[in-house]
Motif scaffolding. Structure first.
Motif, PDB file in Angstrom:
ATOM      1  N   GLU A   7       0.831  -1.207   0.000  1.00 45.95           N
ATOM      2  CA  GLU A   7       0.000   0.000   0.000  1.00 45.95           C
ATOM      3  C   GLU A   7       0.866   1.258   0.000  1.00 45.95           C
ATOM      4  OE1 GLU A   7      -3.411   0.714  -0.351  1.00 45.95           O
ATOM      5  OE2 GLU A   7      -3.202  -1.327  -1.107  1.00 45.95           O
ATOM      6  N   LYS A   8       1.997   1.232   0.737  1.00 43.22           N
ATOM      7  CA  LYS A   8       2.918   2.376   0.731  1.00 43.22           C
ATOM      8  C   LYS A   8       3.465   2.600  -0.678  1.00 43.22           C
ATOM      9  CE  LYS A   8       4.582   2.178   5.489  1.00 43.22           C
ATOM     10  NZ  LYS A   8       5.716   1.871   6.368  1.00 43.22           N
ATOM     11  N   LEU A   9       3.849   1.495  -1.339  1.00 47.87           N
ATOM     12  CA  LEU A   9       4.337   1.609  -2.717  1.00 47.87           C
ATOM     13  C   LEU A   9       3.248   2.150  -3.634  1.00 47.87           C
ATOM     14  CD1 LEU A   9       6.399  -1.675  -3.251  1.00 47.87           C
ATOM     15  CD2 LEU A   9       7.255   0.672  -3.318  1.00 47.87           C
ATOM     16  N   PHE A  10       2.024   1.690  -3.451  1.00 49.04           N
ATOM     17  CA  PHE A  10       0.921   2.182  -4.278  1.00 49.04           C
ATOM     18  C   PHE A  10       0.748   3.688  -4.098  1.00 49.04           C
ATOM     19  CE2 PHE A  10      -3.498   3.451  -4.791  1.00 49.04           C
ATOM     20  CZ  PHE A  10      -3.674   3.155  -6.126  1.00 49.04           C
ATOM     21  N   GLN A  11       0.762   4.145  -2.858  1.00 49.81           N
ATOM     22  CA  GLN A  11       0.600   5.580  -2.598  1.00 49.81           C
ATOM     23  C   GLN A  11       1.729   6.382  -3.240  1.00 49.81           C
ATOM     24  OE1 GLN A  11      -2.050   7.139  -1.485  1.00 49.81           O
ATOM     25  NE2 GLN A  11      -3.017   5.137  -1.288  1.00 49.81           N
ATOM     26  N   LYS A  12       2.940   5.855  -3.190  1.00 49.04           N
ATOM     27  CA  LYS A  12       4.097   6.519  -3.816  1.00 49.04           C
ATOM     28  C   LYS A  12       3.883   6.620  -5.330  1.00 49.04           C
ATOM     29  CE  LYS A  12       9.097   5.898  -4.344  1.00 49.04           C
ATOM     30  NZ  LYS A  12      10.229   5.021  -4.070  1.00 49.04           N
ATOM     31  N   VAL A  13       3.476   5.515  -5.960  1.00 48.92           N
ATOM     32  CA  VAL A  13       3.248   5.494  -7.405  1.00 48.92           C
ATOM     33  C   VAL A  13       2.084   6.400  -7.778  1.00 48.92           C
ATOM     34  CG1 VAL A  13       2.453   4.020  -9.314  1.00 48.92           C
ATOM     35  CG2 VAL A  13       4.271   3.228  -7.799  1.00 48.92           C
ATOM     36  N   TYR A  14       0.993   6.346  -7.006  1.00 48.57           N
ATOM     37  CA  TYR A  14      -0.178   7.149  -7.309  1.00 48.57           C
ATOM     38  C   TYR A  14       0.126   8.639  -7.181  1.00 48.57           C
ATOM     39  CZ  TYR A  14      -5.057   8.402  -7.754  1.00 48.57           C
ATOM     40  OH  TYR A  14      -6.239   8.936  -8.194  1.00 48.57           O
ATOM     41  N   THR A  54       8.786   4.046 -17.237  1.00 51.03           N
ATOM     42  CA  THR A  54       9.087   5.294 -16.543  1.00 51.03           C
ATOM     43  C   THR A  54       8.700   5.198 -15.073  1.00 51.03           C
ATOM     44  OG1 THR A  54       8.646   6.513 -18.582  1.00 51.03           O
ATOM     45  CG2 THR A  54       8.682   7.786 -16.559  1.00 51.03           C
ATOM     46  N   VAL A  55       7.530   4.659 -14.808  1.00 60.05           N
ATOM     47  CA  VAL A  55       7.044   4.524 -13.427  1.00 60.05           C
ATOM     48  C   VAL A  55       7.934   3.561 -12.648  1.00 60.05           C
ATOM     49  CG1 VAL A  55       5.098   3.830 -11.975  1.00 60.05           C
ATOM     50  CG2 VAL A  55       4.681   5.081 -14.095  1.00 60.05           C
ATOM     51  N   VAL A  56       8.335   2.470 -13.272  1.00 60.57           N
ATOM     52  CA  VAL A  56       9.210   1.484 -12.621  1.00 60.57           C
ATOM     53  C   VAL A  56      10.522   2.142 -12.212  1.00 60.57           C
ATOM     54  CG1 VAL A  56      10.618  -0.578 -13.052  1.00 60.57           C
ATOM     55  CG2 VAL A  56       8.198  -0.564 -13.687  1.00 60.57           C
ATOM     56  N   LYS A  57      11.139   2.872 -13.134  1.00 65.17           N
ATOM     57  CA  LYS A  57      12.434   3.514 -12.847  1.00 65.17           C
ATOM     58  C   LYS A  57      12.313   4.620 -11.809  1.00 65.17           C
ATOM     59  CE  LYS A  57      14.494   2.523 -17.318  1.00 65.17           C
ATOM     60  NZ  LYS A  57      14.891   3.067 -18.616  1.00 65.17           N
ATOM     61  N   ALA A  58      11.279   5.435 -11.920  1.00 64.87           N
ATOM     62  CA  ALA A  58      11.137   6.590 -11.029  1.00 64.87           C
ATOM     63  C   ALA A  58      10.735   6.208  -9.608  1.00 64.87           C
ATOM     64  CB  ALA A  58      10.116   7.561 -11.607  1.00 64.87           C
ATOM     65  N   ASN A  59      10.076   5.074  -9.450  1.00 65.77           N
ATOM     66  CA  ASN A  59       9.542   4.708  -8.129  1.00 65.77           C
ATOM     67  C   ASN A  59      10.140   3.440  -7.533  1.00 65.77           C
ATOM     68  OD1 ASN A  59       7.174   6.665  -7.614  1.00 65.77           O
ATOM     69  ND2 ASN A  59       7.001   6.086  -9.754  1.00 65.77           N
ATOM     70  N   ASP A  60      11.075   2.820  -8.237  1.00 68.79           N
ATOM     71  CA  ASP A  60      11.711   1.591  -7.773  1.00 68.79           C
ATOM     72  C   ASP A  60      10.661   0.556  -7.360  1.00 68.79           C
ATOM     73  OD1 ASP A  60      13.929  -0.033  -7.269  1.00 68.79           O
ATOM     74  OD2 ASP A  60      13.934   0.511  -5.133  1.00 68.79           O
ATOM     75  N   VAL A  61       9.763   0.275  -8.316  1.00 67.83           N
ATOM     76  CA  VAL A  61       8.684  -0.681  -8.099  1.00 67.83           C
ATOM     77  C   VAL A  61       8.703  -1.679  -9.258  1.00 67.83           C
ATOM     78  CG1 VAL A  61       6.947   0.720  -9.287  1.00 67.83           C
ATOM     79  CG2 VAL A  61       6.221  -0.852  -7.525  1.00 67.83           C
ATOM     80  N   GLU A  62       8.262  -2.906  -9.008  1.00 68.45           N
ATOM     81  CA  GLU A  62       8.260  -3.924 -10.060  1.00 68.45           C
ATOM     82  C   GLU A  62       7.086  -3.715 -11.018  1.00 68.45           C
ATOM     83  OE1 GLU A  62       8.285  -7.831  -8.388  1.00 68.45           O
ATOM     84  OE2 GLU A  62       9.952  -7.369  -7.050  1.00 68.45           O
ATOM     85  N   PRO A  67      -3.202   7.079 -19.670  1.00 75.79           N
ATOM     86  CA  PRO A  67      -3.376   6.399 -20.957  1.00 75.79           C
ATOM     87  C   PRO A  67      -2.211   5.521 -21.428  1.00 75.79           C
ATOM     88  CG  PRO A  67      -3.022   8.753 -21.269  1.00 75.79           C
ATOM     89  CD  PRO A  67      -3.176   8.531 -19.803  1.00 75.79           C
ATOM     90  N   ASN A  68      -1.029   5.709 -20.910  1.00 78.19           N
ATOM     91  CA  ASN A  68       0.110   4.893 -21.356  1.00 78.19           C
ATOM     92  C   ASN A  68       0.393   3.715 -20.435  1.00 78.19           C
ATOM     93  OD1 ASN A  68       0.563   6.456 -23.629  1.00 78.19           O
ATOM     94  ND2 ASN A  68       1.810   7.909 -22.496  1.00 78.19           N
ATOM     95  N   MET A  69      -0.553   3.441 -19.562  1.00 76.12           N
ATOM     96  CA  MET A  69      -0.402   2.320 -18.646  1.00 76.12           C
ATOM     97  C   MET A  69      -1.224   1.145 -19.179  1.00 76.12           C
ATOM     98  SD  MET A  69       1.503   3.488 -16.163  1.00 76.12           S
ATOM     99  CE  MET A  69       1.223   2.770 -14.582  1.00 76.12           C
ATOM    100  N   GLY A  70      -0.816  -0.046 -18.881  1.00 80.92           N
ATOM    101  CA  GLY A  70      -1.517  -1.242 -19.306  1.00 80.92           C
ATOM    102  C   GLY A  70      -0.840  -2.455 -18.701  1.00 80.92           C
ATOM    103  N   TYR A  71      -1.219  -3.631 -19.184  1.00 85.19           N
ATOM    104  CA  TYR A  71      -0.640  -4.886 -18.708  1.00 85.19           C
ATOM    105  C   TYR A  71      -0.551  -5.834 -19.887  1.00 85.19           C
ATOM    106  CZ  TYR A  71      -5.624  -5.888 -18.456  1.00 85.19           C
ATOM    107  OH  TYR A  71      -6.955  -6.014 -18.747  1.00 85.19           O
ATOM    108  N   PRO A  72       0.281  -6.864 -19.801  1.00 84.93           N
ATOM    109  CA  PRO A  72       0.495  -7.750 -20.952  1.00 84.93           C
ATOM    110  C   PRO A  72      -0.681  -8.690 -21.236  1.00 84.93           C
ATOM    111  CG  PRO A  72       2.106  -8.200 -19.207  1.00 84.93           C
ATOM    112  CD  PRO A  72       1.177  -7.170 -18.693  1.00 84.93           C
ATOM    113  N   CYS A  73      -0.913  -8.906 -22.532  1.00 87.10           N
ATOM    114  CA  CYS A  73      -1.869  -9.910 -22.998  1.00 87.10           C
ATOM    115  C   CYS A  73      -1.411 -11.265 -22.457  1.00 87.10           C
ATOM    116  CB  CYS A  73      -1.879  -9.914 -24.525  1.00 87.10           C
ATOM    117  SG  CYS A  73      -2.650 -11.336 -25.311  1.00 87.10           S
ATOM    118  N   ASP A  74      -2.352 -12.077 -21.985  1.00 88.56           N
ATOM    119  CA  ASP A  74      -2.004 -13.387 -21.428  1.00 88.56           C
ATOM    120  C   ASP A  74      -1.379 -14.326 -22.449  1.00 88.56           C
ATOM    121  OD1 ASP A  74      -2.903 -12.643 -18.953  1.00 88.56           O
ATOM    122  OD2 ASP A  74      -4.692 -13.917 -18.960  1.00 88.56           O
ATOM    123  N   ASN A  75      -1.597 -14.062 -23.733  1.00 93.32           N
ATOM    124  CA  ASN A  75      -1.089 -14.957 -24.767  1.00 93.32           C
ATOM    125  C   ASN A  75       0.239 -14.480 -25.369  1.00 93.32           C
ATOM    126  OD1 ASN A  75      -1.440 -17.312 -26.459  1.00 93.32           O
ATOM    127  ND2 ASN A  75      -1.845 -15.888 -28.123  1.00 93.32           N
TER     128      ASN A  75
END
Length: 131
Positions: A30-37, A52-60, A79-87
């Motif tokens: 939750e602390k990491l989430f608040q930092k990212v948010y 960019t978010v990974v590098k700036a916030n040291d989060v996986e 708008p530039n956030m997303g997640y990988p297609c399962d396939n």
């Protein structure tokens, strides 16, 4: 009551529908989430990419994907956030499959159904004789 081991630290905890990890790991996440948010709420960072978010916030990146899938981070706001297609791994913003994979599966299923119908017709029109 369902006891389980925390997937992050291995500690035993009472598993429930809300939490999938122990209290300590949940608070850390939750602390990491608040930092990212907080980072993403800044006007200049709203168009940030996962990298960019990974590098700036040291989060996986996996943690970001989890938050997006669960709806904690909304792709309409970022708008530039997303997640990988399962396939195939292409970055998507909804569902489990990208349009290309979904269309491929749909067309393969249609071909399979056509073949199945053809075989059933062939089987029905075949006559057997006995000697």
């Amino acid at each position: 009551m369902d006891l389980s081991n925390c997937p992050k630290c291995g500690e035993i905890f009472v598993k429930n529908a809300v939490r999938e990890m122990c209290e300590k790991c949940f608070r850390e996440e939750e602390k990491l989430f608040q930092k990212v948010y907080t980072f993403l709420k800044k006007r200049e960072n709203r168009a940030a990419t996962i990298e960019t978010v990974v590098k700036a916030n040291d989060v996986e990146a996996e943690l970001l994907y989890k938050w997006i899938k669960k709806g904690k981070l909304h792709t309409t706001l970022f708008p530039n956030m997303g997640y990988p297609c399962d396939n195939c791994g292409t970055i998507i913003t909804k569902g489990k499959l990208c349009d290309k994979c979904s269309n491929t599966i749909t067309s393969e299923l249609a071909i399979f159904e056509e073949e199945k119908e053809r075989m059933e017709k062939l089987h029905r029109s075949t006559y057997h004789s006995q000697k």
